[in-house]
Scaffold this active site. Structure first.
Site, PDB file in Angstrom:
ATOM      1  N   GLU A 225      22.514 -20.466 -60.150  1.00 21.60           N
ATOM      2  CA  GLU A 225      23.688 -21.334 -60.077  1.00 21.60           C
ATOM      3  C   GLU A 225      24.669 -20.673 -59.113  1.00 21.60           C
ATOM      4  O   GLU A 225      25.351 -19.728 -59.475  1.00 21.60           O
ATOM      5  CB  GLU A 225      24.312 -21.517 -61.468  1.00 21.60           C
ATOM      6  CG  GLU A 225      23.371 -22.127 -62.492  1.00 21.60           C
ATOM      7  CD  GLU A 225      22.883 -23.506 -62.105  1.00 21.60           C
ATOM      8  OE1 GLU A 225      23.469 -24.121 -61.183  1.00 21.60           O
ATOM      9  OE2 GLU A 225      21.912 -23.991 -62.708  1.00 21.60           O
ATOM     10  N   CYS A 259      33.343 -22.606 -59.192  1.00 20.30           N
ATOM     11  CA  CYS A 259      32.223 -22.817 -58.264  1.00 20.30           C
ATOM     12  C   CYS A 259      32.119 -24.262 -57.803  1.00 20.30           C
ATOM     13  O   CYS A 259      31.552 -24.529 -56.742  1.00 20.30           O
ATOM     14  CB  CYS A 259      30.915 -22.371 -58.909  1.00 20.30           C
ATOM     15  SG  CYS A 259      30.512 -23.218 -60.450  1.00 20.30           S
TER      16      CYS A 259
END
Length: 479
Positions: A225, A259
């Site tokens: 990720e 993110c």
């Protein structure tokens, strides 16, 4: 010499500890290779209870790590989604664990087929610093629901949270079920080199490459990720004031240290000044008296603060225009850093080349929506894409003509909070996904099972092959 020898012994001791914990969990898994539904639910319920009972301790620890982390943001973005992930999983786990029947073609009848989701074994989870609780708990819930043991490496940049989480886990769970690992980057490297049955890493693309290389030596499957530069497209039909308000919240959360935060904005040329004015007004309304506002989080550490400052200096030196949406200048002492809008950007600027991961927001204008889509497609594939438009045809056009890990239409960030949506990147922004059922499946082996009964229909295709049955089969199927 003595100091170097001492450091060497310490590193060796830590490496031995990692190996010992891994072996302990591996042995425990071999004894109980398929934990029952009751056992898994008990583990998740215990995890839920300790998060509820220690939420203030968690808030305080994260606040200490950041210098200032809004207590509301820690509740909204860390504790609540962690609890919701457990609620969601507990409700659906019986159905996920149930073997799934699959179709058997007539040529193989009589027979039955099913898929059994089997635990993989020992899972490794590497946690970043920006959401140190949620990004530990969310993959941990997935791993535990699938019946695995788990080792969790916390970030060295959030030591207070890491130590608290380690203590909570140690006090409530046996080490052979969950173990929390703390320590510096050297420990993280050693952690990534363990022969896990699955390794999930959340962090930068650069570090993700190293993690994947380490995992490859053990043929360990990985879920990465990562991140990247998540674009936001504002279409001409969408009210610019409303877009500015929604984007302001998404970019301001955790001071942009997210993110999936909007990394840059693509908007019509004639709406640039309107957006700047609207964004500035909404920011000042959301964070009044900015210098003393406790709802806006600080930058995590000096290194990140200096990186962001350098990004602004570099952009300005290369011709960019910088707009501070607050009357407060970034403060290196407290690491309080308001959002800065940036116009007149070009590809040579650092903020246009690297994921910003902070309160800097480039504004890029376009003449046509096709130009905006083309710009997005010329960049590495991002973790998220945001489109603001009420036109369904445009939704469809952007969705089928761009690639990203996830999408929000007329919103930012919130797709991550939907447990029923898989979360993950594509290409440079990551591989694999988790959350909800997809998380359960990521940490499981989908074992294919074929069952035949007493009637042996397969004998009709046994050698020797010159028989009426097989000739009939050829005529029927080879056409």
């Amino acid at each position: 010499m003595t100091s170097q020898a001492s450091l060497s012994v310490t590193a060796e001791t830590q490496e031995n500890t990692l190996t010992e914990v891994f072996s302990l969990q591996k042995s425990a898994f071999q004894i109980t290779p398929y934990p029952s539904l009751t056992e898994r639910k008990h583990t998740l319920q215990l995890l839920h209870r300790l998060l509820v009972n220690h939420q203030q301790n968690i808030i305080d620890a994260i606040n200490n790590d950041f210098g200032l982390r809004s207590s509301d943001e820690s509740r909204i973005a860390e504790i609540i989604p962690s609890l919701q992930a457990i609620h969601y999983t507990l409700k659906r786990l019986p159905r996920w664990m149930k073997p799934k029947r699959r179709h058997v073609s007539w040529q193989l009848q009589p027979a039955s087929c099913k898929i059994l989701y089997q635990p993989l074994g020992v899972a490794g989870i590497m946690v970043p610093w920006n959401y140190p609780l949620f990004l530990a708990v969310s993959p941990l819930v997935a791993a535990l629901s699938a019946g695995n043991r788990a080792m969790v490496k916390m970030s060295e940049y959030t030591p207070h949270t890491a130590e608290l989480f380690k203590q909570l886990i140690t006090d409530n769970f046996p080490e052979d079920l969950i173990s929390v690992i703390t320590g510096n980057a050297d420990i993280a490297i050693q952690f990534s080199q363990l022969p896990f049955d699955h390794l999930l890493f959340t962090g930068s693309t650069q570090t993700g490459k190293k993690v994947m290389q380490a995992a490859a030596n053990n043929l360990t499957p990985v879920t990465l990720e990562l991140g990247g530069k998540s674009p936001t497209i504002i279409a001409p039909d969408y009210p610019i004031n409303e877009a500015a308000k929604r984007i302001c919240f998404g970019k301001s959360l955790n001071a942009g240290q997210t993110c999936v935060a909007p990394d840059y904005i693509l908007l019509p040329e004639n709406q640039l000044n309107l957006f700047i004015d609207a964004f500035t007004a909404h920011f000042q309304q959301m964070y009044p008296d900015f210098a003393h506002n406790s709802s806006y989080s600080h930058i995590i550490n000096d290194r990140q603060f200096q990186r962001l400052q350098q990004g602004l200096v570099d952009a300005q030196q290369k011709g960019a225009k910088i707009i501070n949406v607050s009357d407060f200048a970034p403060d290196a002492t407290t690491r309080r850093f308001p959002i800065h809008l940036v116009t007149h950007t070009n590809e040579s600027m650092l903020i246009c080349q690297e994921e910003i991961f902070g309160p800097i927001l480039p504004l890029i204008t376009y003449s046509t929506i096709e130009q905006a889509i083309s710009f997005v497609n010329q960049q590495p594939r991002p973790l998220a894409l945001y489109l603001f438009s009420h036109e369904q045809d445009l939704h469809d056009k952007v969705l089928v003509n761009t690639h990203s890990g996830g999408v929000c239409l007329n919103e930012t960030l919130l797709h991550v909070a939907v447990d029923d949506l898989p979360f993950g990147g594509v290409g440079p922004s990551g591989m694999g996904h988790y959350h909800g059922q997809e998380g359960f499946q990521t940490f499981s082996q989908a074992k294919s099972i074929l069952k035949k009964g007493r009637i042996n229909s397969t004998q009709f295709i046994y050698p020797p092959y010159k028989n009426k049955a097989i000739n009939w089969l050829y005529k029927l199927l080879l056409r």
